[in-house]
Design a protein around this motif. Structure first.
Motif, PDB file in Angstrom:
ATOM      1  N   GLY A 106       2.420   2.197   6.337  1.00  8.10           N
ATOM      2  CA  GLY A 106       2.670   1.601   7.619  1.00  8.10           C
ATOM      3  C   GLY A 106       2.446   2.945   8.694  1.00  8.10           C
ATOM      4  N   ARG A 107       3.258   2.719   9.660  1.00 11.34           N
ATOM      5  CA  ARG A 107       3.212   3.829  10.824  1.00 11.34           C
ATOM      6  C   ARG A 107       4.424   4.992  10.381  1.00 11.34           C
ATOM      7  NH1 ARG A 107       4.042   0.092  15.532  1.00 11.34           N
ATOM      8  NH2 ARG A 107       2.558  -1.329  14.688  1.00 11.34           N
ATOM      9  N   ARG A 108       5.078   4.755   9.364  1.00  8.68           N
ATOM     10  CA  ARG A 108       6.050   5.447   9.009  1.00  8.68           C
ATOM     11  C   ARG A 108       5.736   6.623   8.270  1.00  8.68           C
ATOM     12  NH1 ARG A 108      11.000   1.848   6.769  1.00  8.68           N
ATOM     13  NH2 ARG A 108       9.420   0.637   6.113  1.00  8.68           N
ATOM     14  N   LYS A 109       5.872   7.844   8.728  1.00 11.86           N
ATOM     15  CA  LYS A 109       5.571   9.126   7.902  1.00 11.86           C
ATOM     16  C   LYS A 109       6.634   9.411   6.901  1.00 11.86           C
ATOM     17  CE  LYS A 109       4.152  13.916   8.363  1.00 11.86           C
ATOM     18  NZ  LYS A 109       4.193  15.009   9.484  1.00 11.86           N
ATOM     19  N   PHE A 110       6.392   9.697   5.656  1.00  8.76           N
ATOM     20  CA  PHE A 110       7.489   9.970   4.514  1.00  8.76           C
ATOM     21  C   PHE A 110       7.480  11.284   4.184  1.00  8.76           C
ATOM     22  CE2 PHE A 110       7.915   5.358   4.461  1.00  8.76           C
ATOM     23  CZ  PHE A 110       8.900   5.219   4.125  1.00  8.76           C
ATOM     24  N   ASN A 111       6.196  11.785   3.602  1.00  9.65           N
ATOM     25  CA  ASN A 111       5.940  13.208   3.256  1.00  9.65           C
ATOM     26  C   ASN A 111       6.916  13.442   2.403  1.00  9.65           C
ATOM     27  OD1 ASN A 111       3.666  13.108   4.928  1.00  9.65           O
ATOM     28  ND2 ASN A 111       3.858  15.535   4.959  1.00  9.65           N
ATOM     29  N   ASP A 112       7.218  12.604   1.097  1.00  9.38           N
ATOM     30  CA  ASP A 112       8.122  12.785   0.267  1.00  9.38           C
ATOM     31  C   ASP A 112       7.587  12.565  -1.159  1.00  9.38           C
ATOM     32  OD1 ASP A 112       8.419  10.207  -0.183  1.00  9.38           O
ATOM     33  OD2 ASP A 112      10.066   9.794   1.063  1.00  9.38           O
ATOM     34  N   ILE A 113       8.196  13.059  -2.169  1.00 13.06           N
ATOM     35  CA  ILE A 113       8.071  12.664  -3.546  1.00 13.06           C
ATOM     36  C   ILE A 113       9.313  11.957  -4.010  1.00 13.06           C
ATOM     37  CG2 ILE A 113       7.486  13.677  -5.882  1.00 13.06           C
ATOM     38  CD1 ILE A 113       6.747  16.086  -4.437  1.00 13.06           C
ATOM     39  N   LEU A 114       8.982  10.411  -4.158  1.00 18.27           N
ATOM     40  CA  LEU A 114      10.100   9.673  -4.520  1.00 18.27           C
ATOM     41  C   LEU A 114      10.084   9.655  -6.087  1.00 18.27           C
ATOM     42  CD1 LEU A 114      12.085   7.378  -4.050  1.00 18.27           C
ATOM     43  CD2 LEU A 114      10.248   5.857  -4.192  1.00 18.27           C
ATOM     44  N   ASP A 115      11.645   9.781  -6.605  1.00 21.75           N
ATOM     45  CA  ASP A 115      11.818   9.899  -7.843  1.00 21.75           C
ATOM     46  C   ASP A 115      12.416   8.649  -8.276  1.00 21.75           C
ATOM     47  OD1 ASP A 115      10.163  11.876  -8.917  1.00 21.75           O
ATOM     48  OD2 ASP A 115      11.959  13.080  -9.420  1.00 21.75           O
ATOM     49  N   VAL A 116      12.361   7.763  -9.046  1.00 24.98           N
ATOM     50  CA  VAL A 116      13.137   6.460  -9.294  1.00 24.98           C
ATOM     51  C   VAL A 116      13.814   6.746 -10.610  1.00 24.98           C
ATOM     52  CG1 VAL A 116      13.165   3.851  -9.356  1.00 24.98           C
ATOM     53  CG2 VAL A 116      11.635   4.976  -7.631  1.00 24.98           C
ATOM     54  N   LYS A 153      14.351 -10.706   4.138  1.00 23.56           N
ATOM     55  CA  LYS A 153      14.766  -9.451   4.728  1.00 23.56           C
ATOM     56  C   LYS A 153      15.875  -8.935   5.025  1.00 23.56           C
ATOM     57  CE  LYS A 153       9.883 -10.460   6.843  1.00 23.56           C
ATOM     58  NZ  LYS A 153       9.356 -10.352   5.532  1.00 23.56           N
ATOM     59  N   LYS A 154      16.738  -8.970   4.062  1.00 25.96           N
ATOM     60  CA  LYS A 154      17.930  -8.436   4.109  1.00 25.96           C
ATOM     61  C   LYS A 154      18.119  -7.276   3.094  1.00 25.96           C
ATOM     62  CE  LYS A 154      20.393 -12.621   5.128  1.00 25.96           C
ATOM     63  NZ  LYS A 154      21.276 -13.666   4.849  1.00 25.96           N
ATOM     64  N   LEU A 155      16.938  -6.832   2.471  1.00 29.32           N
ATOM     65  CA  LEU A 155      16.896  -5.677   1.566  1.00 29.32           C
ATOM     66  C   LEU A 155      15.841  -4.796   2.193  1.00 29.32           C
ATOM     67  CD1 LEU A 155      17.760  -4.661  -1.516  1.00 29.32           C
ATOM     68  CD2 LEU A 155      15.588  -5.381  -2.124  1.00 29.32           C
ATOM     69  N   VAL A 156      16.123  -3.374   2.201  1.00 34.07           N
ATOM     70  CA  VAL A 156      15.286  -2.433   2.937  1.00 34.07           C
ATOM     71  C   VAL A 156      14.039  -2.715   2.239  1.00 34.07           C
ATOM     72  CG1 VAL A 156      14.887   0.137   2.866  1.00 34.07           C
ATOM     73  CG2 VAL A 156      17.155  -0.770   3.059  1.00 34.07           C
ATOM     74  N   ASP A 157      13.006  -2.732   2.992  1.00 36.63           N
ATOM     75  CA  ASP A 157      11.658  -3.070   2.661  1.00 36.63           C
ATOM     76  C   ASP A 157      10.816  -2.287   1.847  1.00 36.63           C
ATOM     77  OD1 ASP A 157      11.164  -1.170   4.569  1.00 36.63           O
ATOM     78  OD2 ASP A 157       9.828  -2.389   5.883  1.00 36.63           O
ATOM     79  N   THR A 158      11.339  -0.816   1.769  1.00 35.26           N
ATOM     80  CA  THR A 158      10.670   0.143   0.766  1.00 35.26           C
ATOM     81  C   THR A 158      10.791  -0.002  -0.633  1.00 35.26           C
ATOM     82  OG1 THR A 158      12.325   1.943   1.320  1.00 35.26           O
ATOM     83  CG2 THR A 158      10.485   2.019   2.643  1.00 35.26           C
ATOM     84  N   LEU A 159      11.924  -1.077  -1.113  1.00 39.09           N
ATOM     85  CA  LEU A 159      12.416  -1.376  -2.287  1.00 39.09           C
ATOM     86  C   LEU A 159      11.348  -2.256  -2.894  1.00 39.09           C
ATOM     87  CD1 LEU A 159      16.066  -0.964  -1.749  1.00 39.09           C
ATOM     88  CD2 LEU A 159      14.468   0.769  -2.396  1.00 39.09           C
ATOM     89  N   GLY A 160      10.471  -2.839  -2.471  1.00 39.18           N
ATOM     90  CA  GLY A 160       9.745  -3.846  -3.172  1.00 39.18           C
ATOM     91  C   GLY A 160       9.000  -3.544  -4.463  1.00 39.18           C
ATOM     92  N   TYR A 161       8.988  -2.209  -4.857  1.00 43.53           N
ATOM     93  CA  TYR A 161       8.683  -1.987  -6.182  1.00 43.53           C
ATOM     94  C   TYR A 161       9.380  -2.449  -7.124  1.00 43.53           C
ATOM     95  CZ  TYR A 161      12.155   1.756  -6.009  1.00 43.53           C
ATOM     96  OH  TYR A 161      13.503   2.285  -5.699  1.00 43.53           O
ATOM     97  N   PHE A 162      10.794  -2.607  -6.689  1.00 45.39           N
ATOM     98  CA  PHE A 162      11.645  -2.815  -7.817  1.00 45.39           C
ATOM     99  C   PHE A 162      11.079  -4.248  -8.640  1.00 45.39           C
ATOM    100  CE2 PHE A 162      15.615  -5.840  -8.676  1.00 45.39           C
ATOM    101  CZ  PHE A 162      16.046  -4.813  -9.510  1.00 45.39           C
TER     102      PHE A 162
END
Length: 168
Positions: A106-116, A153-162
């Protein structure tokens, strides 16, 4: 002052450092970990962010955070778990599920490499032994119960991949 190593999009270490809180340079990335802790009953340990957290206060999430300068992904994952929920996990009980470059959501800039990561662990969180006060409480929940938090909407929204990844 928290320092991060900077990487290229292809995960090549640049030798440059970054100070947390400053804007990330264009086309450079820092390493972030999410750590799902799963017990033998198939439940996951999730935690509620403290009320004073600058982002997503009192929302539920998995353990996670930025990997510090000089750490690798596994070291960062183990440190974050110890810091946030007071558990010393065994490195051989974990596995890297996937990695993903996140430029923006969305409008949030992350610029990260996420390791799960996913670790096996039977026991309780030890918030009294946690090294930070980032977590208000923790509990073991089934995937369905976590889905309910997400839908509410009580879980952080970036965790939808789970919910899309059956390997977790």
């Amino acid at each position: 002052m928290e320092l991060w190593d900077l990487y290229t999009e292809d995960r090549i270490l640049t030798g440059k450092s970054h100070v947390r809180g400053k804007e990330l340079p264009e086309n450079l990335f820092h390493l972030v970990v999410h750590v799902w802790i799963k017990n033998s009953k198939g439940q996951y340990l999730i935690s509620q962010r403290a009320a004073d957290r600058p982002t997503c206060p009192l929302m539920w999430e998995t353990v996670g955070g930025s990997v510090l300068k000089g750490e690798n992904s596994l070291q960062g994952a183990l440190r974050e778990v110890k810091e946030e929920v007071g558990i010393d996990l065994s490195h051989d009980k974990g596995r890297l599920i996937f990695s993903k470059v996140r430029k923006a959501m969305g409008r949030r800039k992350f610029n990260d490499i996420l390791d799960v990561w996913c670790f096996e662990y039977d026991g309780e969180a030890h918030l009294d032994k946690a090294e930070t006060k980032e977590v208000e409480q923790s509990k073991w929940l089934s995937k369905e119960e976590i889905r309910k938090l997400y839908d509410e909407k009580k879980l952080v929204d970036t965790l939808g991949y789970f919910f899309e990844n059956s390997d977790i």
